[in-house]
Design an enzyme around this catalytic site. Structure first.
Site, PDB file in Angstrom:
ATOM      1  N   ASP A  67       0.817  -1.209   0.000  1.00 60.41           N
ATOM      2  CA  ASP A  67       0.000   0.000   0.000  1.00 60.41           C
ATOM      3  C   ASP A  67       0.852   1.261   0.000  1.00 60.41           C
ATOM      4  O   ASP A  67       2.067   1.204   0.183  1.00 60.41           O
ATOM      5  CB  ASP A  67      -0.970  -0.008   1.195  1.00 60.41           C
ATOM      6  CG  ASP A  67      -0.310  -0.438   2.501  1.00 60.41           C
ATOM      7  OD1 ASP A  67       0.929  -0.475   2.560  1.00 60.41           O
ATOM      8  OD2 ASP A  67      -1.037  -0.723   3.468  1.00 60.41           O
ATOM      9  N   HIS A 138      -7.518  -4.325  10.032  1.00 60.53           N
ATOM     10  CA  HIS A 138      -7.191  -4.146   8.608  1.00 60.53           C
ATOM     11  C   HIS A 138      -5.885  -4.844   8.235  1.00 60.53           C
ATOM     12  O   HIS A 138      -5.001  -5.031   9.067  1.00 60.53           O
ATOM     13  CB  HIS A 138      -7.190  -2.661   8.209  1.00 60.53           C
ATOM     14  CG  HIS A 138      -6.049  -1.835   8.705  1.00 60.53           C
ATOM     15  ND1 HIS A 138      -6.184  -0.800   9.594  1.00 60.53           N
ATOM     16  CD2 HIS A 138      -4.724  -1.862   8.409  1.00 60.53           C
ATOM     17  CE1 HIS A 138      -5.023  -0.228   9.818  1.00 60.53           C
ATOM     18  NE2 HIS A 138      -4.112  -0.860   9.124  1.00 60.53           N
TER      19      HIS A 138
HETATM   20  C1  GLP Z   1      -0.616   0.356   8.527  1.00 65.64           C
HETATM   21  C2  GLP Z   1      -0.222  -0.479   7.333  1.00 65.64           C
HETATM   22  C3  GLP Z   1      -0.517  -1.944   7.546  1.00 65.64           C
HETATM   23  C4  GLP Z   1      -0.003  -2.378   8.899  1.00 65.64           C
HETATM   24  C5  GLP Z   1      -0.722  -1.605   9.962  1.00 65.64           C
HETATM   25  C6  GLP Z   1      -0.303  -2.005  11.364  1.00 65.64           C
HETATM   26  O1  GLP Z   1      -1.929   0.787   8.485  1.00 65.64           O
HETATM   27  N1  GLP Z   1      -0.840  -0.040   6.129  1.00 65.64           N
HETATM   28  O2  GLP Z   1       0.089  -2.706   6.519  1.00 65.64           O
HETATM   29  O3  GLP Z   1      -0.206  -3.751   9.079  1.00 65.64           O
HETATM   30  O4  GLP Z   1      -0.409  -0.237   9.782  1.00 65.64           O
HETATM   31  O5  GLP Z   1       0.828  -1.266  11.725  1.00 65.64           O
HETATM   32  P1  GLP Z   1       1.816  -1.658  12.870  1.00 65.64           P
HETATM   33  O6  GLP Z   1       2.547  -2.851  12.415  1.00 65.64           O
HETATM   34  O7  GLP Z   1       2.718  -0.467  12.991  1.00 65.64           O
HETATM   35  O8  GLP Z   1       1.008  -1.885  14.087  1.00 65.64           O
END
Ligand code: GLP
Length: 260
Positions: A67, A138
């Site tokens: 993304d 998500h």
């Molecule tokens: C963002 C990314 C995701 C990721 C999520 C969780 O929104 N687009 O791909 O999994 O954050 O982030 P973190 O791993 O920092 O908790």
């Protein structure tokens, strides 16, 4: 689905790095699907360390990110292209042209999304897709109620996700509302999904993703549809799993010939 519970973030990182190293040993031109956020950082650190020790080359590997934000100027430090260069691709020998990121700055974003899908297909599909999970369940930027058949497209972030990701910006107002993300349908076409979660804040979303129900309200639950999904969590992220004893027993009894 296999659920692997490791003691801490370092053990999670080493376990996932082993999976990737094994893939590249058998398929030097493997196609990796890369995630951003803090969850895969330990894995990238471990891969960089192994590369620097001479044990691992990414010279023939190609990569596709999940993304990207829309509306950030190219080179902005919070773009996911900058993130992946800073934490992984800029630190190993993967050719820069082999690192693909959805184009959030395209004049025609819809055309850029279709082109991204075509590029993944032309590369032969993704061999191993790393995933994190958001607090709202998500994956990529597929927010709750995303179609489970969705393809790469524009999405609008929830206020929860904008708030969670504000730490990468100097102020919440700077977090874009819009993003480009691979769809759930796109992600499910990768040959192996590896979902990483560390820390207590991920315990609830991980339990929803792994133990259901399958619902677009928790987009990560779509991994239940995948024939080869490995969920690697630390102890803190495992606490809400109902079948935690089963996952531990299954892993302990795993035959040595059966590698993730
Ligand atoms: C963002 C990314 C995701 C990721 C999520 C969780 O929104 N687009 O791909 O999994 O954050 O982030 P973190 O791993 O920092 O908790």
């Amino acid at each position: 689905m296999e659920v692997v519970i490791r003691r801490d973030a370092a053990d999670v990182a080493a376990f996932v790095a082993d999976i990737i190293e094994r893939l590249i040993s058998s398929s030097p031109a493997a196609v990796l699907g890369l995630a951003t956020g803090s969850s895969p950082l330990g894995v990238y650190g471990e891969l960089v360390r192994r590369h620097r020790s001479g044990a691992l080359s990414f010279g023939r590997v190609s990569a596709f990110l999940l993304d990207e934000y829309i509306g950030l100027p190219p080179g902005h430090p919070a773009t996911y292209r900058a993130f992946i260069e800073q934490h992984f691709s800029g630190l190993v020998d993967i050719p820069p042209d082999s690192v693909h990121v959805p184009n959030g700055a395209a004049a025609d974003v819809d055309a850029a999304c279709a082109d991204y899908e075509a590029q993944i297909r032309a590369a032969g599909g993704v061999d191993l897709q790393l995933l994190g999970i958001g607090g709202d369940g998500h994956v990529g930027f597929n927010e709750p109620t995303s179609s489970l058949a969705s393809r790469t497209r524009v999405k609008t972030l929830t206020s929860e996700t904008r708030y969670d990701n504000a730490r990468f910006f100097s102020a919440i107002d700077e977090v874009p509302h819009h993003v480009v993300t691979q769809g759930i349908g796109t992600i499910l076409e990768a040959r192996h999904l590896v979902l990483i979660a560390v820390g207590a804040a991920k315990a609830e979303p991980i339990a929803r993703a792994v133990e259901g129900p399958l619902t677009s309200m928790c987009p990560a639950s779509a991994i239940q549809l995948h024939p080869h999904a490995t969920v690697v969590v630390d102890e803190a992220a495992a606490t809400e799993l109902t079948l935690i004893d089963y996952y531990r027993a299954a892993f302990a009894a795993k035959p040595s010939w059966q590698f993730p």
